[in-house]
Design a protein around this motif. Sequence first.
Motif, PDB file in Angstrom:
ATOM      1  N   LEU A   1      -2.866  11.709   2.597  1.00 39.14           N
ATOM      2  CA  LEU A   1      -1.773  12.545   3.081  1.00 39.14           C
ATOM      3  C   LEU A   1      -0.930  13.086   1.920  1.00 39.14           C
ATOM      4  O   LEU A   1      -0.607  14.276   1.878  1.00 39.14           O
ATOM      5  N   VAL A   2      -0.588  12.204   0.991  1.00 39.18           N
ATOM      6  CA  VAL A   2       0.224  12.640  -0.145  1.00 39.18           C
ATOM      7  C   VAL A   2      -0.542  13.658  -0.987  1.00 39.18           C
ATOM      8  O   VAL A   2       0.014  14.667  -1.425  1.00 39.18           O
ATOM      9  N   HIS A   3      -1.826  13.395  -1.200  1.00 37.87           N
ATOM     10  CA  HIS A   3      -2.669  14.339  -1.946  1.00 37.87           C
ATOM     11  C   HIS A   3      -2.674  15.689  -1.233  1.00 37.87           C
ATOM     12  O   HIS A   3      -2.559  16.750  -1.863  1.00 37.87           O
ATOM     13  N   GLY A   4      -2.794  15.656   0.081  1.00 41.31           N
ATOM     14  CA  GLY A   4      -2.803  16.886   0.861  1.00 41.31           C
ATOM     15  C   GLY A   4      -1.495  17.645   0.748  1.00 41.31           C
ATOM     16  O   GLY A   4      -1.488  18.879   0.621  1.00 41.31           O
TER      17      GLY A   4
ATOM     18  N   LYS B   1       8.612   7.563   4.979  1.00 41.14           N
ATOM     19  CA  LYS B   1       9.530   6.610   4.348  1.00 41.14           C
ATOM     20  C   LYS B   1       9.435   6.651   2.829  1.00 41.14           C
ATOM     21  O   LYS B   1      10.230   6.028   2.125  1.00 41.14           O
ATOM     22  N   GLY B   2       8.417   7.397   2.328  1.00 39.70           N
ATOM     23  CA  GLY B   2       8.259   7.543   0.888  1.00 39.70           C
ATOM     24  C   GLY B   2       7.734   6.317   0.184  1.00 39.70           C
ATOM     25  O   GLY B   2       7.882   6.174  -1.034  1.00 39.70           O
ATOM     26  N   GLN B   3       7.070   5.446   0.944  1.00 41.16           N
ATOM     27  CA  GLN B   3       6.594   4.190   0.348  1.00 41.16           C
ATOM     28  C   GLN B   3       5.350   3.678   1.057  1.00 41.16           C
ATOM     29  O   GLN B   3       5.256   3.708   2.284  1.00 41.16           O
ATOM     30  N   CYS B   4       4.393   3.200   0.255  1.00 41.26           N
ATOM     31  CA  CYS B   4       3.173   2.579   0.800  1.00 41.26           C
ATOM     32  C   CYS B   4       3.482   1.113   1.063  1.00 41.26           C
ATOM     33  O   CYS B   4       3.575   0.316   0.124  1.00 41.26           O
ATOM     34  N   ARG B   5       3.649   0.758   2.321  1.00 40.70           N
ATOM     35  CA  ARG B   5       4.103  -0.589   2.669  1.00 40.70           C
ATOM     36  C   ARG B   5       2.940  -1.531   2.966  1.00 40.70           C
ATOM     37  O   ARG B   5       2.943  -2.261   3.977  1.00 40.70           O
ATOM     38  N   THR B   6       1.978  -1.541   2.086  1.00 39.20           N
ATOM     39  CA  THR B   6       0.817  -2.417   2.249  1.00 39.20           C
ATOM     40  C   THR B   6       1.141  -3.849   1.850  1.00 39.20           C
ATOM     41  O   THR B   6       2.014  -4.082   1.001  1.00 39.20           O
ATOM     42  N   ASN B   7       0.444  -4.793   2.462  1.00 38.09           N
ATOM     43  CA  ASN B   7       0.573  -6.202   2.096  1.00 38.09           C
ATOM     44  C   ASN B   7      -0.493  -6.616   1.092  1.00 38.09           C
ATOM     45  O   ASN B   7      -0.522  -7.768   0.655  1.00 38.09           O
TER      46      ASN B   7
ATOM     47  N   GLU C   1      -9.093  -5.952 -10.056  1.00 34.64           N
ATOM     48  CA  GLU C   1     -10.077  -5.044  -9.468  1.00 34.64           C
ATOM     49  C   GLU C   1      -9.452  -3.778  -8.884  1.00 34.64           C
ATOM     50  O   GLU C   1     -10.062  -2.706  -8.924  1.00 34.64           O
ATOM     51  N   ASN C   2      -8.255  -3.905  -8.318  1.00 35.78           N
ATOM     52  CA  ASN C   2      -7.662  -2.736  -7.662  1.00 35.78           C
ATOM     53  C   ASN C   2      -6.456  -2.161  -8.404  1.00 35.78           C
ATOM     54  O   ASN C   2      -5.704  -1.361  -7.843  1.00 35.78           O
ATOM     55  N   LYS C   3      -6.276  -2.544  -9.659  1.00 40.74           N
ATOM     56  CA  LYS C   3      -5.131  -2.049 -10.426  1.00 40.74           C
ATOM     57  C   LYS C   3      -5.121  -0.515 -10.503  1.00 40.74           C
ATOM     58  O   LYS C   3      -4.065   0.104 -10.372  1.00 40.74           O
ATOM     59  N   SER C   4      -6.294   0.089 -10.710  1.00 33.86           N
ATOM     60  CA  SER C   4      -6.346   1.549 -10.814  1.00 33.86           C
ATOM     61  C   SER C   4      -5.949   2.204  -9.495  1.00 33.86           C
ATOM     62  O   SER C   4      -5.335   3.275  -9.473  1.00 33.86           O
ATOM     63  N   LEU C   5      -6.276   1.547  -8.377  1.00 34.63           N
ATOM     64  CA  LEU C   5      -5.882   2.060  -7.066  1.00 34.63           C
ATOM     65  C   LEU C   5      -4.363   2.034  -6.927  1.00 34.63           C
ATOM     66  O   LEU C   5      -3.753   3.009  -6.476  1.00 34.63           O
ATOM     67  N   PHE C   6      -3.740   0.937  -7.338  1.00 30.93           N
ATOM     68  CA  PHE C   6      -2.291   0.841  -7.225  1.00 30.93           C
ATOM     69  C   PHE C   6      -1.582   1.785  -8.193  1.00 30.93           C
ATOM     70  O   PHE C   6      -0.435   2.185  -7.945  1.00 30.93           O
ATOM     71  N   ASP C   7      -2.254   2.152  -9.264  1.00 31.74           N
ATOM     72  CA  ASP C   7      -1.701   3.191 -10.149  1.00 31.74           C
ATOM     73  C   ASP C   7      -1.603   4.510  -9.380  1.00 31.74           C
ATOM     74  O   ASP C   7      -0.625   5.245  -9.519  1.00 31.74           O
ATOM     75  N   PHE C   8      -2.626   4.791  -8.561  1.00 31.66           N
ATOM     76  CA  PHE C   8      -2.614   5.990  -7.717  1.00 31.66           C
ATOM     77  C   PHE C   8      -1.482   5.901  -6.694  1.00 31.66           C
ATOM     78  O   PHE C   8      -0.805   6.894  -6.411  1.00 31.66           O
ATOM     79  N   VAL C   9      -1.293   4.720  -6.123  1.00 32.43           N
ATOM     80  CA  VAL C   9      -0.235   4.517  -5.131  1.00 32.43           C
ATOM     81  C   VAL C   9       1.138   4.780  -5.746  1.00 32.43           C
ATOM     82  O   VAL C   9       1.977   5.468  -5.153  1.00 32.43           O
TER      83      VAL C   9
ATOM     84  N   ARG D   1       1.817   6.642  -8.321  1.00 29.06           N
ATOM     85  CA  ARG D   1       1.926   8.087  -8.574  1.00 29.06           C
ATOM     86  C   ARG D   1       2.265   8.834  -7.286  1.00 29.06           C
ATOM     87  O   ARG D   1       3.072   9.779  -7.289  1.00 29.06           O
ATOM     88  N   ALA D   2       1.671   8.405  -6.177  1.00 30.33           N
ATOM     89  CA  ALA D   2       1.927   9.046  -4.888  1.00 30.33           C
ATOM     90  C   ALA D   2       3.370   8.825  -4.454  1.00 30.33           C
ATOM     91  O   ALA D   2       4.051   9.755  -3.988  1.00 30.33           O
ATOM     92  N   GLU D   3       3.855   7.596  -4.597  1.00 31.10           N
ATOM     93  CA  GLU D   3       5.236   7.285  -4.232  1.00 31.10           C
ATOM     94  C   GLU D   3       6.206   8.071  -5.117  1.00 31.10           C
ATOM     95  O   GLU D   3       7.237   8.571  -4.644  1.00 31.10           O
ATOM     96  N   LYS D   4       5.894   8.174  -6.397  1.00 30.56           N
ATOM     97  CA  LYS D   4       6.729   8.919  -7.338  1.00 30.56           C
ATOM     98  C   LYS D   4       6.792  10.395  -6.927  1.00 30.56           C
ATOM     99  O   LYS D   4       7.861  11.020  -6.954  1.00 30.56           O
ATOM    100  N   TRP D   5       5.632  10.945  -6.521  1.00 25.71           N
ATOM    101  CA  TRP D   5       5.592  12.349  -6.089  1.00 25.71           C
ATOM    102  C   TRP D   5       6.491  12.545  -4.871  1.00 25.71           C
ATOM    103  O   TRP D   5       7.253  13.511  -4.805  1.00 25.71           O
ATOM    104  N   LEU D   6       6.404  11.633  -3.904  1.00 22.81           N
ATOM    105  CA  LEU D   6       7.205  11.752  -2.689  1.00 22.81           C
ATOM    106  C   LEU D   6       8.700  11.682  -2.991  1.00 22.81           C
ATOM    107  O   LEU D   6       9.509  12.362  -2.359  1.00 22.81           O
ATOM    108  N   ASN D   7       9.067  10.847  -3.954  1.00 30.94           N
ATOM    109  CA  ASN D   7      10.474  10.668  -4.283  1.00 30.94           C
ATOM    110  C   ASN D   7      11.036  11.784  -5.152  1.00 30.94           C
ATOM    111  O   ASN D   7      12.255  11.979  -5.203  1.00 30.94           O
TER     112      ASN D   7
END
Length: 210
Positions: free
Chosen positions: A127-130, A156-162, A168-176, A178-184
Motif C-alpha cells: 500500500l505504501v509503495h502504491g 495510523k502511519g505505523q506497521c503494528r506487527t508483532n 534473517e528479516n532485518k532487510s525486510l524491517f529496513d523496508f518497513v 522506510r515505509a513508515e518514514k515516508w508516511l510520516n
Amino acid sequence: MAKKKFYVIWNGHQTGVFNSWNVCKKHITDFSGAQYKSFGSKEVAEKAFKGRYIDYVGVVTKKENLSSEELILIGKPILKSISVDAACSGNPGKMEYRGVDTKTKKQFFIQGPFEQGTNNIGEFLALVHGLGFLKLKKSDLPIYSDSKIAISWVKKGQCRTNLQITSENKSLFDFVKRAEKWLNENTYSTTILKWETKAWGEIPADFGRK
C-alpha cells in the motif's frame, strides 16, 4: 498433505502449464506484465491456458452467499485504479508484494521475496509503495487493497506487527522503517479503497497461488 497445484503462465519468459511454483516463478521473475495463476487440476489449468488471463483472474466464482441486495449495495470496482497485494509462503515465511493496473492486470511494481515476513507486513508495504508510486506519477487514481489491517496501519502511519526482528528479516524491517518514514514525511490525496473479495473475486494483484 498439500493439494497439488498447476500453474498457468499466459505471459512470461516462458508460457504454458507447470506443476511447480519454483519453475513458474523462474519464468515470471523480472518479467514486466507477467500473467499467471494457479489451478487445482491439470485439466482445468490446460483449459485455462487455451483461454485468456483476464477470464480467470479476478472473476467471481463464488459470491459467499451474498444476496442480490448486498451485491447491489457493494456495487462494482473502479477499474481505473491500481490494486496491491502480497503473498507469503508460511507465517512467517518468504513474502513478496506487487501493484498492478486493476483493469488490465499490468504489473507496475513488485518487491521480494523477503525472508521471514508476514502477509500483513507485505500488504502494508504494498500500500505504501502504491501511494508513493501514484504520488511520483502525479496520478489521482484510487488504490485498492483487500487487507483491512494494512489499510488501518497505513492510516495510523505505523506497521503494528508483532513479528520480531531477526538476522534473517532485518532487510525486510529496513523496508518497513522506510515505509513508515515516508508516511510520516509525506502527504497524499490518494483514495484508499477496500477490495470486496466476496463480491468481486480475488483482487487483480493476487499472486494466484490459492
